[in-house]
Design a protein around this motif. Structure first.
Motif, PDB file in Angstrom:
ATOM      1  N   SER A 185       0.851  -1.185   0.000  1.00  0.00           N
ATOM      2  CA  SER A 185       0.000   0.000   0.000  1.00  0.00           C
ATOM      3  C   SER A 185       0.885   1.232   0.000  1.00  0.00           C
ATOM      4  O   SER A 185       1.549   1.537   0.997  1.00  0.00           O
ATOM      5  CB  SER A 185      -0.907   0.007   1.230  1.00  0.00           C
ATOM      6  N   VAL A 186       0.907   1.912  -1.143  1.00  0.00           N
ATOM      7  CA  VAL A 186       1.685   3.145  -1.295  1.00  0.00           C
ATOM      8  C   VAL A 186       0.791   4.119  -2.067  1.00  0.00           C
ATOM      9  O   VAL A 186       0.973   4.354  -3.268  1.00  0.00           O
ATOM     10  CB  VAL A 186       3.017   2.901  -2.041  1.00  0.00           C
ATOM     11  N   PRO A 187      -0.195   4.710  -1.403  1.00  0.00           N
ATOM     12  CA  PRO A 187      -1.273   5.422  -2.108  1.00  0.00           C
ATOM     13  C   PRO A 187      -0.861   6.661  -2.878  1.00  0.00           C
ATOM     14  O   PRO A 187      -1.553   7.046  -3.830  1.00  0.00           O
ATOM     15  CB  PRO A 187      -2.262   5.766  -0.990  1.00  0.00           C
ATOM     16  N   LYS A 188       0.254   7.320  -2.517  1.00  0.00           N
ATOM     17  CA  LYS A 188       0.669   8.535  -3.226  1.00  0.00           C
ATOM     18  C   LYS A 188       1.734   8.258  -4.289  1.00  0.00           C
ATOM     19  O   LYS A 188       2.190   9.187  -4.960  1.00  0.00           O
ATOM     20  CB  LYS A 188       1.204   9.568  -2.230  1.00  0.00           C
ATOM     21  N   LEU A 189       2.104   7.015  -4.465  1.00  0.00           N
ATOM     22  CA  LEU A 189       3.170   6.654  -5.395  1.00  0.00           C
ATOM     23  C   LEU A 189       2.788   7.010  -6.830  1.00  0.00           C
ATOM     24  O   LEU A 189       1.710   6.645  -7.306  1.00  0.00           O
ATOM     25  CB  LEU A 189       3.448   5.155  -5.294  1.00  0.00           C
ATOM     26  N   ARG A 190       3.708   7.720  -7.527  1.00  0.00           N
ATOM     27  CA  ARG A 190       3.457   8.132  -8.907  1.00  0.00           C
ATOM     28  C   ARG A 190       4.411   7.474  -9.904  1.00  0.00           C
ATOM     29  O   ARG A 190       4.063   7.327 -11.077  1.00  0.00           O
ATOM     30  CB  ARG A 190       3.567   9.659  -9.029  1.00  0.00           C
ATOM     31  N   GLN A 191       5.605   7.103  -9.462  1.00  0.00           N
ATOM     32  CA  GLN A 191       6.575   6.527 -10.403  1.00  0.00           C
ATOM     33  C   GLN A 191       7.394   5.439  -9.722  1.00  0.00           C
ATOM     34  O   GLN A 191       7.846   5.603  -8.585  1.00  0.00           O
ATOM     35  CB  GLN A 191       7.505   7.610 -10.954  1.00  0.00           C
ATOM     36  N   VAL A 192       7.602   4.344 -10.454  1.00  0.00           N
ATOM     37  CA  VAL A 192       8.434   3.240  -9.981  1.00  0.00           C
ATOM     38  C   VAL A 192       9.408   2.865 -11.086  1.00  0.00           C
ATOM     39  O   VAL A 192       9.027   2.729 -12.255  1.00  0.00           O
ATOM     40  CB  VAL A 192       7.589   2.012  -9.603  1.00  0.00           C
ATOM     41  N   GLY A 193      10.680   2.702 -10.715  1.00  0.00           N
ATOM     42  CA  GLY A 193      11.687   2.197 -11.641  1.00  0.00           C
ATOM     43  C   GLY A 193      12.373   0.998 -11.014  1.00  0.00           C
ATOM     44  O   GLY A 193      12.693   1.007  -9.828  1.00  0.00           O
ATOM     45  N   CYS A 194      12.577  -0.063 -11.799  1.00  0.00           N
ATOM     46  CA  CYS A 194      13.234  -1.258 -11.291  1.00  0.00           C
ATOM     47  C   CYS A 194      14.203  -1.758 -12.353  1.00  0.00           C
ATOM     48  O   CYS A 194      13.812  -1.950 -13.511  1.00  0.00           O
ATOM     49  CB  CYS A 194      12.210  -2.334 -10.949  1.00  0.00           C
ATOM     50  N   GLU A 195      15.457  -1.949 -11.963  1.00  0.00           N
ATOM     51  CA  GLU A 195      16.499  -2.347 -12.905  1.00  0.00           C
ATOM     52  C   GLU A 195      17.302  -3.503 -12.317  1.00  0.00           C
ATOM     53  O   GLU A 195      17.726  -3.458 -11.171  1.00  0.00           O
ATOM     54  CB  GLU A 195      17.426  -1.169 -13.185  1.00  0.00           C
ATOM     55  N   GLY A 196      17.507  -4.545 -13.128  1.00  0.00           N
ATOM     56  CA  GLY A 196      18.403  -5.624 -12.751  1.00  0.00           C
ATOM     57  C   GLY A 196      17.949  -6.436 -11.561  1.00  0.00           C
ATOM     58  O   GLY A 196      18.520  -6.337 -10.481  1.00  0.00           O
ATOM     59  N   TRP A 197      16.905  -7.251 -11.731  1.00  0.00           N
ATOM     60  CA  TRP A 197      16.373  -8.038 -10.628  1.00  0.00           C
ATOM     61  C   TRP A 197      16.800  -9.509 -10.746  1.00  0.00           C
ATOM     62  O   TRP A 197      17.322  -9.947 -11.775  1.00  0.00           O
ATOM     63  CB  TRP A 197      14.856  -7.928 -10.584  1.00  0.00           C
ATOM     64  N   LEU A 198      16.529 -10.274  -9.680  1.00  0.00           N
ATOM     65  CA  LEU A 198      16.939 -11.677  -9.637  1.00  0.00           C
ATOM     66  C   LEU A 198      15.857 -12.636 -10.113  1.00  0.00           C
ATOM     67  O   LEU A 198      16.140 -13.628 -10.782  1.00  0.00           O
ATOM     68  CB  LEU A 198      17.353 -12.063  -8.210  1.00  0.00           C
ATOM     69  N   PHE A 199      14.597 -12.355  -9.749  1.00  0.00           N
ATOM     70  CA  PHE A 199      13.518 -13.295 -10.037  1.00  0.00           C
ATOM     71  C   PHE A 199      12.333 -12.557 -10.652  1.00  0.00           C
ATOM     72  O   PHE A 199      12.146 -11.362 -10.432  1.00  0.00           O
ATOM     73  CB  PHE A 199      13.075 -14.015  -8.756  1.00  0.00           C
ATOM     74  N   ASN A 200      11.520 -13.299 -11.402  1.00  0.00           N
ATOM     75  CA  ASN A 200      10.349 -12.718 -12.056  1.00  0.00           C
ATOM     76  C   ASN A 200       9.067 -13.136 -11.341  1.00  0.00           C
ATOM     77  O   ASN A 200       8.967 -14.257 -10.867  1.00  0.00           O
ATOM     78  CB  ASN A 200      10.273 -13.200 -13.512  1.00  0.00           C
ATOM     79  N   PRO A 201       8.067 -12.242 -11.326  1.00  0.00           N
ATOM     80  CA  PRO A 201       8.145 -10.825 -11.690  1.00  0.00           C
ATOM     81  C   PRO A 201       8.885 -10.034 -10.616  1.00  0.00           C
ATOM     82  O   PRO A 201       8.849 -10.403  -9.438  1.00  0.00           O
ATOM     83  CB  PRO A 201       6.679 -10.399 -11.783  1.00  0.00           C
ATOM     84  N   PRO A 202       9.537  -8.952 -10.981  1.00  0.00           N
ATOM     85  CA  PRO A 202      10.371  -8.223 -10.014  1.00  0.00           C
ATOM     86  C   PRO A 202       9.583  -7.428  -8.988  1.00  0.00           C
ATOM     87  O   PRO A 202      10.015  -7.276  -7.849  1.00  0.00           O
ATOM     88  CB  PRO A 202      11.195  -7.298 -10.899  1.00  0.00           C
ATOM     89  N   VAL A 203       8.428  -6.887  -9.414  1.00  0.00           N
ATOM     90  CA  VAL A 203       7.634  -6.023  -8.538  1.00  0.00           C
ATOM     91  C   VAL A 203       6.189  -6.491  -8.573  1.00  0.00           C
ATOM     92  O   VAL A 203       5.666  -6.836  -9.639  1.00  0.00           O
ATOM     93  CB  VAL A 203       7.697  -4.548  -8.991  1.00  0.00           C
TER      94      VAL A 203
END
Length: 464
Positions: free
Chosen positions: A235-253
């Motif tokens: 729960s991150v109600p004000k979140l407007r942007q997410v960036g994710c680079e170089g993860w170990l497992f899918n799905p990353p987020v």
């Protein structure tokens, strides 16, 4: 009240005769080191650096035989610049410190000094932007030490709650976190809007990093090479942007309650051990109905998303206006990208980049073609611009472009460009990047001819 400039006498320089607020404008256009040097030139300039409205101190700018000595110099400079100057000196209010950015090492002997200095600054209530960027000292980056670094940082944040309550941007590099550390940190930083975790990890790397902050105003999260099974944004109600680079497992987020989400950026090379590909509907939340922009960069390796039926994504993509599909390896078919057209009725822009890098990273997943047949009755009304970088394969690009022209009935502009420079290719073969980035005049003519032949479309075609 502004202090009057001293009388100009023979031999004085005219710049020093300017009033304080103009001299500060001059200093704030200089690098901080140059501003301090200017302050040492004369008694007229000496006190001015203490009244800069923006201060950015980076420990990397300070010399020392060891990281501790560099931090000694950093803290000394911070004390000199952040010392509270008495209003009796007649300084104008223009000099109030509004922006403070500090980049420093997690160094136990120095954290208390930094915490006290920052709390003195923010106690005036005039600070608009407070930024911290923290990393271990260069000599303490071993993985086994990261848990201790993370504990030191969390202790630092708890010891100086006033400073952290004013924090607006935080970057952490090479830290390890316990179960609720990140959630606790965000909740403690009432003004935090941007958080970046770079090369960080969970203490238990075989568990998820969970963020549950329903009362936080945080707007942007960036994750780069975070070692965990996945990132759960509960729960991150004000979140407007997410960036994710170089993860170990899918799905990353995995997104939970994120009603204000506008931009998602995912960048990674698929690894052989990952479960690939995965469906976007597995991670994107149905609460993210305000999503406007989606960036996916495959970095010229295997395509790690699975095209899926539009009914799985239409609720999420109903307001999506721009899609950027980057780093598609050249041998891959492009028709699969049309599932975005089917799922996103408001889509206005699609940008693709194609390239087959001559360098294949170790442990990369095998590149396989992606097959997808768009619905026969697909007609998209809102797509306006199609951009493709990497047009050396004339057949594949022209066939795909014609297909988009047929399905996107409102298309206004097509931009086809040569291949973008590739650092990896250029490092191995310096001439290859230049050769492959150019579309010669004859090829341009052939592509344009094939796109316009038998078509009544008035779309503007630009080939460069």
């Amino acid at each position: 009240m502004e202090s009057p400039p001293p009388e100009l006498i023979v031999g004085d320089d005219r710049i020093s005769a300017l009033p304080d607020h103009l001299l500060l404008d001059v200093l704030e256009r200089l690098d901080l080191r140059e501003a301090v040097r200017a302050g040492a030139l004369s008694t007229r300039w000496r006190r001015l650096p203490n009244h800069l409205s923006r201060v950015h101190l980076n420990v990397g700018q300070f010399q020392g035989a060891t990281p501790l000595e560099a931090m000694d110099a950093f803290v000394g400079a911070a004390r000199a610049l952040l010392a509270v100057v008495s209003p009796a000196e007649g300084m104008c209010e223009r000099g109030a410190l509004k922006v403070l950015a500090l980049e420093f090492y997690i160094s136990s002997p120095h954290l208390s000094s930094i915490g006290r200095l920052v709390e003195d600054v923010v106690s005036s209530g005039l600070t608009e932007c407070l930024e911290f960027c923290l990393s271990p000292a260069p000599s303490s980056c071993a993985i086994l030490l990261l848990a201790g670094i993370g504990q030191q940082f969390m202790s630092f944040s708890r010891a100086y709650p006033v400073a952290f309550s004013w924090l607006t941007r935080l970057t952490l590099r090479r830290h390890a976190f316990g179960n609720s550390d990140v959630t606790d940190l965000i909740n403690a930083c009432a003004r935090l809007r941007h958080l970046t975790l770079n090369c960080c990890m969970r203490v238990d790397r075989h568990s998820a990093l969970k963020i549950d902050v329903p009362s936080s105003g945080i707007q942007e999260l960036e994750f780069s090479s975070v070692a965990c099974t996945r990132i759960e944004l509960i729960s991150v109600p004000k979140l407007r942007q997410v960036g994710c680079e170089g993860w170990l497992f899918n799905p990353p987020v995995c997104f939970g309650y994120v009603p204000e989400l506008r931009v998602v950026k995912l960048y990674s090379k698929a690894k052989a051990w990952q479960r690939v590909p995965f469906a976007l509907s597995e991670c994107l939340s149905r609460s993210a109905t305000n999503l406007l922009k989606l960036h996916l960069d495959f970095l010229h390796q295997m395509i790690w998303i699975q095209p899926e039926h539009p009914k799985q994504l239409t609720a999420i993509f109903r307001n999506l206006t721009s899609v950027f599909l980057l780093g598609i390896f050249s041998e891959c078919d492009l028709n699969w990208t049309l599932f975005f057209l089917e799922a996103a009725p408001a889509l206005q822009n699609i940008a693709l980049s194609r390239h087959s890098c001559i360098k294949t990273p170790q442990h990369s997943a095998e590149k396989t073609n992606v097959v997808w047949e768009p619905s026969k009755d697909l007609k998209h009304l809102n797509l306006k611009v199609l951009l493709i970088d990497g047009c050396e394969d004339e057949d594949k690009v022209t066939n795909y472009t014609r297909l988009v022209m047929e399905r996107a009935v409102g298309l206004k502009r097509i931009i086809l460009r040569g291949q973008l420079p590739c650092e990896d290719c250029n490092a191995i073969d310096p001439e290859s990047s230049l050769r492959r980035s150019q579309v010669d005049e004859a090829s341009r003519h052939r592509i344009k001819e094939r796109l316009t032949c038998g078509s009544s479309s008035s779309v503007d075609i630009i080939i460069c």
